[in-house]
Design an enzyme around this catalytic site. Structure first.
Site, PDB file in Angstrom:
ATOM      1  CG  ASP A   1      40.665  37.513  51.719  1.00 44.22           C
ATOM      2  OD1 ASP A   1      41.639  37.361  52.470  1.00 44.22           O
ATOM      3  OD2 ASP A   1      40.570  38.429  50.888  1.00 44.22           O
TER       4      ASP A   1
ATOM      5  CG  ASP B   1      42.066  41.221  48.332  1.00 42.66           C
ATOM      6  OD1 ASP B   1      42.306  40.038  48.637  1.00 42.66           O
ATOM      7  OD2 ASP B   1      42.130  42.147  49.165  1.00 42.66           O
TER       8      ASP B   1
END
Length: 176
Positions: free
Chosen positions: A150, A132
């Site tokens: 995401d 991330d």
């Protein structure tokens, strides 16, 4: 083609499967290309937190849990379980798409979710967690750190919700 083969093919390929496959493949490729660029070319892990705007930073976080780091466990076997789960969910969503003969919006939505899930699943196998990078924040409050996969998953879920609340023209034209 036999009736058995016809039933099987309906579970594998429907009228909007090609669109969903293109969307899923695009999300998967863009997500993976971005992750590997951030890790291997930009070398975000060595740079730490990089301020982009007053409310957005780039930072590397390896998420070994699920959403919001729930069920966080760093063991590689747990990462394989979560990667397998992403494959199982993707297959189930694909079967739903093919069997239901849904519309373009559903094909886009399911393609976004499948591509994102498989992108994050591959991260778990290759690096032992999901990579991330984007960190939104304001007034000292930091939201979760996320990636392109995401964003695709959230957009896909939002499109599914929108579709479920709007109903189709066929539903309006053919009341029960």
């Amino acid at each position: 083609m036999s009736a058995e083969g016809s039933r099987l093919s309906r579970w594998l390929w429907g009228p909007y499967s090609q669109l969903a496959l293109k969307v899923a493949a695009a999300v998967f490729v863009i997500d993976q290309a971005h992750k590997w660029w951030m890790l291997l070319v930009y070398r975000i892990a060595e740079k730490g937190r990089v301020t982009i705007t007053p409310f957005l930073d780039l930072v590397f976080v390896k998420n070994t849990g699920i959403s919001y780091s729930l069920l966080d466990q760093s063991s590689y076997s747990w990462q394989l379980v979560l990667a397998l789960f992403s494959v199982v969910v993707s297959v189930a969503l694909w079967a739903w798409l093919a069997a239901a003969g849904t519309g373009r919006l559903m094909a886009w939505a399911l393609g976004l979710i499948i591509g994102g899930a498989l992108g994050n699943g591959l991260d778990r196998v290759l690096i032992g967690g999901v990579a991330d990078f984007f960190s939104f924040h304001a007034f000292g409050f930091y939201w979760y750190v996320f990636n392109i996969a995401d964003v695709a998953i959230v957009a896909g879920v939002a499109a599914l919700l929108y579709d479920s609340f709007t109903g189709s023209r066929n539903d309006a034209a053919n009341p029960m």
